[in-house]
Design an enzyme around this catalytic site. Structure first.
Site, mmCIF file in Angstrom:
data_model
loop_
_atom_site.group_PDB
_atom_site.id
_atom_site.type_symbol
_atom_site.label_atom_id
_atom_site.label_comp_id
_atom_site.label_asym_id
_atom_site.label_seq_id
_atom_site.Cartn_x
_atom_site.Cartn_y
_atom_site.Cartn_z
ATOM 1 N N SER A 1 -5.146 3.723 2.662
ATOM 2 C CA SER A 1 -4.489 2.552 2.858
ATOM 3 C C SER A 1 -5.200 1.562 2.182
ATOM 4 O O SER A 1 -6.424 1.520 1.853
ATOM 5 C CB SER A 1 -4.808 2.296 4.688
ATOM 6 O OG SER A 1 -4.830 1.284 4.895
ATOM 7 N N TYR B 1 0.649 -3.126 0.862
ATOM 8 C CA TYR B 1 1.706 -3.972 1.071
ATOM 9 C C TYR B 1 1.661 -5.318 0.482
ATOM 10 O O TYR B 1 0.597 -5.354 -0.150
ATOM 11 C CB TYR B 1 1.430 -4.228 2.728
ATOM 12 C CG TYR B 1 0.282 -4.766 3.226
ATOM 13 C CD1 TYR B 1 0.181 -6.271 3.119
ATOM 14 C CD2 TYR B 1 -0.941 -4.097 3.531
ATOM 15 C CE1 TYR B 1 -0.890 -6.715 3.664
ATOM 16 C CE2 TYR B 1 -1.986 -4.594 3.889
ATOM 17 C CZ TYR B 1 -2.156 -5.965 3.843
ATOM 18 O OH TYR B 1 -3.195 -6.636 4.452
ATOM 19 N N THR C 1 4.474 -0.117 1.864
ATOM 20 C CA THR C 1 4.991 -0.301 3.083
ATOM 21 C C THR C 1 5.979 -1.661 3.282
ATOM 22 O O THR C 1 5.554 -2.580 2.932
ATOM 23 C CB THR C 1 3.553 -0.807 4.006
ATOM 24 O OG1 THR C 1 2.661 0.583 4.035
ATOM 25 C CG2 THR C 1 4.045 -0.906 5.365
ATOM 26 N N LYS D 1 7.678 2.961 2.114
ATOM 27 C CA LYS D 1 7.412 3.597 3.563
ATOM 28 C C LYS D 1 8.173 2.517 4.662
ATOM 29 O O LYS D 1 7.875 1.491 4.716
ATOM 30 C CB LYS D 1 6.005 3.587 3.863
ATOM 31 C CG LYS D 1 5.402 4.367 5.068
ATOM 32 C CD LYS D 1 4.011 4.581 4.996
ATOM 33 C CE LYS D 1 3.487 5.019 6.370
ATOM 34 N NZ LYS D 1 3.244 3.922 7.204
ATOM 35 N N HIS E 1 6.094 3.261 11.218
ATOM 36 C CA HIS E 1 4.652 2.559 11.407
ATOM 37 C C HIS E 1 4.080 3.241 12.557
ATOM 38 O O HIS E 1 3.273 2.506 13.199
ATOM 39 C CB HIS E 1 4.706 0.870 11.412
ATOM 40 C CG HIS E 1 3.514 0.468 10.493
ATOM 41 N ND1 HIS E 1 3.560 -0.237 9.296
ATOM 42 C CD2 HIS E 1 2.212 0.618 10.693
ATOM 43 C CE1 HIS E 1 2.421 -0.641 9.016
ATOM 44 N NE2 HIS E 1 1.494 -0.128 9.736
#
Lengths: 351, 351, 351, 351
Positions: free
Chosen positions: C113, C135, C161, C225, C249
C-alpha cells in the site's frame, strides 16, 4: 440436540421420541454428526427437502399406499436403504451386525461400508438384502479382494464411492476417534499382511474404468455414489454403472457442494429411466422420502438416522426407525393420493 | 402465545386485546392450536397471506365498502364463515350452540363439524345460515343419515371434507383429549346403536362419486373441502360439486402441503367462475381476507380464531371477533379504494 | 469475534485455530475490521461467496490439483496475493516487511500500500513478487515519484486504486488511530519536504488518463483496483490498463456497493480474456477462492486475513495463513475434480 | 431504540450520534414512530431502500457532487424536503416554526401539515421554500379557506393527501395523545366557529376533481401524496396534478401497502418526465436518497427523521440532520461517480 442424546426423527411420534444415550462419547457423536468445511452442505441437505411443498389430491379412494418395491432384484418393504457409514462399533457393541439385522427386520436394504467394524462375513450372515460399499484404495488388489469377498458372502451389488479421491478434514475435533487407524487395523487382521496407512488410503487416480473392473471381479451390478451432475451420471452409465446414487457424502466431503435435493432432478433427467437413481443426504422423515421419490428417485438411503437408532436401541432401534420411516411415507402417500411408489408422481409437488 | 391465554387477532385493537382463559386445559389448547408433522404447513398458512403487498388507490371517493355478499342463497354481512372444527364443547360449555349464535349475531356463516359436541338439531335452532361438514365414515349409512338430519334441520349446504382419507397424527401430545372417542360416544347416543370405532373412522375408499350421493340424500349443494389443485377442482365440479374450499385442513393433515394462499390462484383459474371458491387456513385479519378476495376467493373461513373467541367470550366473543374481522376488511377496502366484495379486484395486489 | 482475538479462518483447522492477541489495541482492530456506512457491503462481501454451490465431479482421476499460476510474469504457488492495506505497523512491529516476507515464503504475491508503515525500499528487500498500490494524491509529482521509486525497487506492477476519490468515513470510532497523519509523517520523512495534509490527500479529479501516465513513469503494467462494472472495465482497458481488480475496497468506501462476487461475472464477460481480472473482498477460505476462479477471476487478493495473520504470528503467521488457503483450494479442487487453475471451469458451480 | 432516546441516523457520524430526550412522553414517541395494522409497511419501507446495491464508477474525475436542484420554482440545496407530519408541538415547544426554520437553514424544503400545532402564518414567517399539505375535510369550505390562507402566506405548492379517506387506527396505544382533538381545537380557535369533530374529519367522498378545485383556490400547483400505482399517477396528472408523491403515509394508513421503493419505478415510468415524482417512506440516509434518485425520483421527503431531530435539537437539530443527509448524499455521489442530481443515473444501481 443436547450433547448426549439421540432421538428418532419421526412425524408419527407425538412428541418425537428422545432416547438418552448416556454412555455415548461426545467425540463419537461429533464424528457421526459433523461435516467438513463450515458444514454448509451438512445443513443444506436437510433444508432442501423441507422447502418443497406438496399439492395433494382429494377423494382419490387410495386406501393403502404400496411402498414395496423391487430394487436390483431384491424386494424391499419400502424404497429405503441404510447408507454406508463407518465404524458402527463406535456406537454399539454389535456394530454393523446389529444394523444389518435391524434393516432386515424392517424389510429395508443395507449397504455395508468398507470401513466396517465387523468382518464382512459376519455382517452378511445377519443381513437381508445388502450391498457392499467400496472406495478405491491405493492397494488396488486389496480393493478387489474385498469386493470379491463381499460378493462371495452374498452382497447383491457394489457401491463405488466416487466423491472421495481424498478424505476431507472434518469441522469438529474428535479426540480419540481415528477411523483410518481402525480401518487399517481391521484390514491387517483380515489379510494377515503388514499393510501401511498409505496402502489403504483413497487412491485419487481412480477413474470410471474402475466401475467395469469391480463389476467383473464381483460379478455384480455396480452403482456409483456421490454423483451430483447430469454429465457425470451419463459418464458413469457409459462406463458400465448399473445405477447412480446422488450424494454429497452427507456434507462430509466437498463443503458447499449442492444439496442432494437440488442435484437430483438434473441427474434423473440425464439418466432418463435407463438405470436406478438413488439419493441420500438429509432425509429424515417420510415426507422427505416422498419428495425424493416425486423428484424421480427410485430409492433413498439414510445414514445418520440409522446410526442414531443403532446407538439408542441396537438392532431393534434400527428396525423401529426404518418402520417408522416407512409408515410416515405410507401415511404421506395416502394423504397425497399417491397409490404406489412404483409409478412416477412428479405432480404431487407444488409447481 | 403464553400457555393459557387467547387473544383476538385484530388490526383495530390497539394494542390487540388479550383475554386470559385461566381454566383452559393446555391439552385442549394444543389440540386446537397444533398441526401435524413438523407443523410446517401450520406456520406457512399464516405467512403466505402476510407476504402479499397491496397497491391501494387514492382519491376514489369510496365512502363505505360493501362487504355484504350472497353465498349459495344466504345473505352474509361479510364473505366470512366459521370453519368446521371439532368439539367446541372442549373450550366452552355451550359448545357449537354458542359459536353458531355468535356467527348469526355477526351475520356470518357457520359450518358445523360432524364432530360436534352438541346434537345437530340443537345447533340448528341457534344458528343463522349454516352448512354441515361431513366426511365419509366407514359406516356409509350413518354418514348419509347425518347429512339427511342436517338437511332436515335446515343446513343450507353440505361440506364434504376430501383431505382426510385417514386422520394424520398431530405434533403435540394432548393427554386426555380423545376426539375420536368423544365422536363415537356422541354417535352412539344419537343412534342408539352399538357403533364401533371402526364404523365411524374415515373411509379412505371414498371417491368423488360421494359428492352426488350426498347431494341426492340432502337435496343440498355439496362443496368439497381440502382442494389444493386445479385438476382436483375440475374433477370435483365434474362430479357434481357446487363449489370448492381451498384448504389444507389448517395444517392438520398432510404436513408440507402448500399454503392455501399459494394454492388458491390455480384453483380459481381452473374453476373460472363456474362455482364459488372458498378458502381457509391462516386467515387472521381483515387484510388477510382482502388478499384472499383479491386472489379470487368468493369467501373465507376462519377456524382457530373462532375457537379462541369462543374460549374467551362465548357467543359474544365469536360475534365480536367476526365483527372485528368485517370492520378490518371494510377499513382495508376503503383505504385501498375497493368499493365492494362482489366485483373482482385483482389489481389491488402489487405486481 | 471477541474483542481481542484474531483467528485464522480455515477449513482445514478443526476446530479453527484462534490466536489471542492480548496486546492489540481495540481501535486498531476496529480500524482494520470495520467498514463505511452501515457496513452493509462489508458483510455482503463474505456472504456472496458462501451462497454459491458446487457441482463437483466424481472419479476424475485428478490426483493433485495444480494451483501454480503465472501472473504478469511472476510464478505464484497459488493465484493469491496479499491485498494492499494501510499501516501494517499498527499490528506488528516489523510492519509490511513481515507481511511481504510471509507472502514470499508461501509463494504468493504481495501488494504494498502507498500507506505503508515502512519505506518502500525496505519492503522490497524482503519481498518476493510484489506490486505497488497507489492512489492519485493532490501532489501529482509526489504520486509519480513514489511509483517510480517502487519500480526502481523492483515492483512488478502498479495498482491504481480507482474507488477512492475521497476517503469515506468509517462506521466505528478508532480513537488514536489516524492513518492520514501517519501517512503524511511518513511522506515528509521520505521526501524531506514540508508536505501538507492536502498535498497527500486523494485527488478526486483523477481520471483514466492517469493509467497511462503511471505506466509511463513506472515502465510497468498498471491494474485498476475498484472496478465493479463492465463498462468501467472496458474504459480502463481502453485507457491502457493491464488488468482490473474487482473490489469495493473491502466495504470501506461506498457502502451498499455490490458484493464483489456479484460484480465479478459482468466484469469477466466485458474483459473477455483480454487482460487479467482479479478480485478481492470477503474471501476467507479456499472454497471462496474456488468460487472466484470458477466465476472467471485469474487471481484473488486477501486483505483482512493477512492483517489478522500478521497480528497473530508475524511473517510466519502470514505464510501459514496463505499456505492454508492454498491447501484448502487444492483440496477443494481435487474434491471437485478441477485439475488446474489455469483453465476455465465455470461448470463447477451449480446452475 | 430505547424508550426515551432519539438519534440522528447518519452514515457520517461514527458512531451515530445519540441524543437522549429525557422529557419525551413515551406516548408521543409511539405516536410518531408507530404505524397501522401490524406495522408491516412501516418496517418494509426502510428495508426496501437498503436491499438495493450500487454499481459505482471509478476514475470519473467527479470532484464535487452537485446536489442543488430547482423544484417547482424553488432552489434547494438538495432534493430533500421535510415531509408533512402532525403536531410538532408535541416534541418541541416551538413546533413547526422550529422545523421550518431548520429546513430553511439547511436549504431544504418544508411541507406544513394541516394538523399543525402553530398557525400557518407563524410558520410561513419562519420558513424558506414551503408547501402546504391538506386533506379533504367534510367541511369543504374550511378546507378551501385553509389552502387559500396558505397561499396568501406564501406557500409555493399544495400537497393533497390522497391515501386517507379515513384515518387508520394505529398499532400502539398513545394514551393522552389525541391529534384529532388538538386539530379541532386549533381550527376552532382559528375560525372562531363552533366546528364539530365531524366537520374536520376526513371526507372519503373526495375524488380527483378536488385537485383542480384546490389549484384554483390557491393559484398554486397541486401535488397528490400517497400515489403507489402507475394508473393512479396518470389519473392524477389527467386531473390537473402538478406532480405526485409516492407514499404510503409512512406505514400509517393501509398496512401491507407496498414499500415506496418498490412502487416508485412504476410511477416514474407512468409519469414519464411529465411532472415531478417525489417519494417518502423509510428514507434515513444519503444512500437511501441516492437509491430513490436513481430509481427516478426528483426529490425525497423525510418525516420521522425531522421529528427526531426536532425533539433532540430544535431548529438546529433539524438543520443538522438535513445537512448531514445532504453531505451523505454528496459523498455517495462522489464515490459512485454521479456528478449531479439533475440528470438521470439509473445505471448506478446494480442490475
Amino acid at each position: 440436540m443436547s450433547s448426549r442424546s439421540y432421538r428418532f426423527v419421526t412425524n408419527r411420534g407425538a412428541p418425537m421420541q428422545e432416547v438418552r444415550v448416556a454412555q455415548l462419547d461426545p467425540a463419537v457423536r461429533d464424528y457421526d454428526e459433523g461435516g467438513s468445511g463450515e458444514e454448509v452442505t451438512l445443513r443444506a441437505n436437510e433444508a432442501a427437502w423441507r422447502v418443497r411443498r406438496f399439492a395433494p389430491h382429494v377423494l382419490t379412494g387410495v386406501e393403502r399406499a404400496v411402498t414395496e418395491v423391487d430394487l436390483l432384484g431384491a424386494r424391499l418393504a419400502a424404497p429405503v436403504l441404510v447408507a454406508p457409514t463407518a465404524l458402527h462399533g463406535l456406537v454399539h457393541p454389535d456394530g454393523e451386525v446389529a444394523t444389518a439385522r435391524g434393516a432386515a427386520a424392517a424389510g429395508c436394504g443395507f449397504v455395508l461400508s468398507t470401513r466396517t467394524s465387523v468382518p464382512i462375513e459376519d455382517v452378511a450372515a445377519a443381513a437381508g438384502p445388502w450391498w457392499f460399499q467400496v472406495y478405491a484404495m491405493r492397494d488396488r488388489a486389496l480393493t478387489l479382494d474385498l469386493v470379491a469377498a463381499a460378493a462371495t458372502s452374498g452382497a447383491a451389488a457394489v457401491v463405488l464411492t466416487g466423491d472421495t479421491p481424498v478424505v476431507a478434514p472434518k469441522r469438529r475435533p474428535t479426540p480419540g476417534v481415528d477411523p483410518a487407524a481402525a480401518h487399517l487395523a481391521g484390514l491387517r487382521a483380515r489379510t494377515g499382511r503388514d499393510l501401511t496407512a498409505v496402502d489403504v488410503e483413497q487412491d485419487p487416480s481412480a477413474g470410471t474404468d474402475l466401475i467395469r473392473e469391480l463389476g467383473r471381479v464381483a460379478g455384480l451390478p455396480v452403482l456409483v455414489k456421490g454423483v451430483l451432475r447430469a454429465d457425470d451420471a451419463a459418464r458413469c452409465l457409459d462406463a458400465g454403472a448399473a445405477g447412480v446414487i446422488v450424494s454429497n457424502h452427507g456434507g462430509r466431503q466437498l463443503d458447499r457442494a449442492v444439496a442432494t435435493a437440488e442435484a437430483l432432478p438434473g441427474v434423473v433427467a440425464a439418466v432418463g429411466g435407463a438405470a436406478p437413481v438413488l439419493v441420500d443426504g438429509g432425509i429424515r422423515t417420510g415426507a422427505d422420502v416422498l419428495v425424493a421419490l416425486a423428484l424421480g428417485a427410485d430409492a433413498v438411503l439414510v445414514g445418520r438416522p440409522a446410526l442414531r437408532a443403532l446407538a439408542a436401541g441396537g438392532a431393534d432401534g434400527v428396525a423401529r426407525m426404518l418402520r417408522t420411516l416407512r409408515e410416515e411415507l405410507a401415511l404421506a402417500m395416502v394423504l397425497a393420493g399417491v397409490p404406489a411408489v412404483t409409478r412416477p408422481f412428479p405432480d404431487v409437488l407444488h409447481r
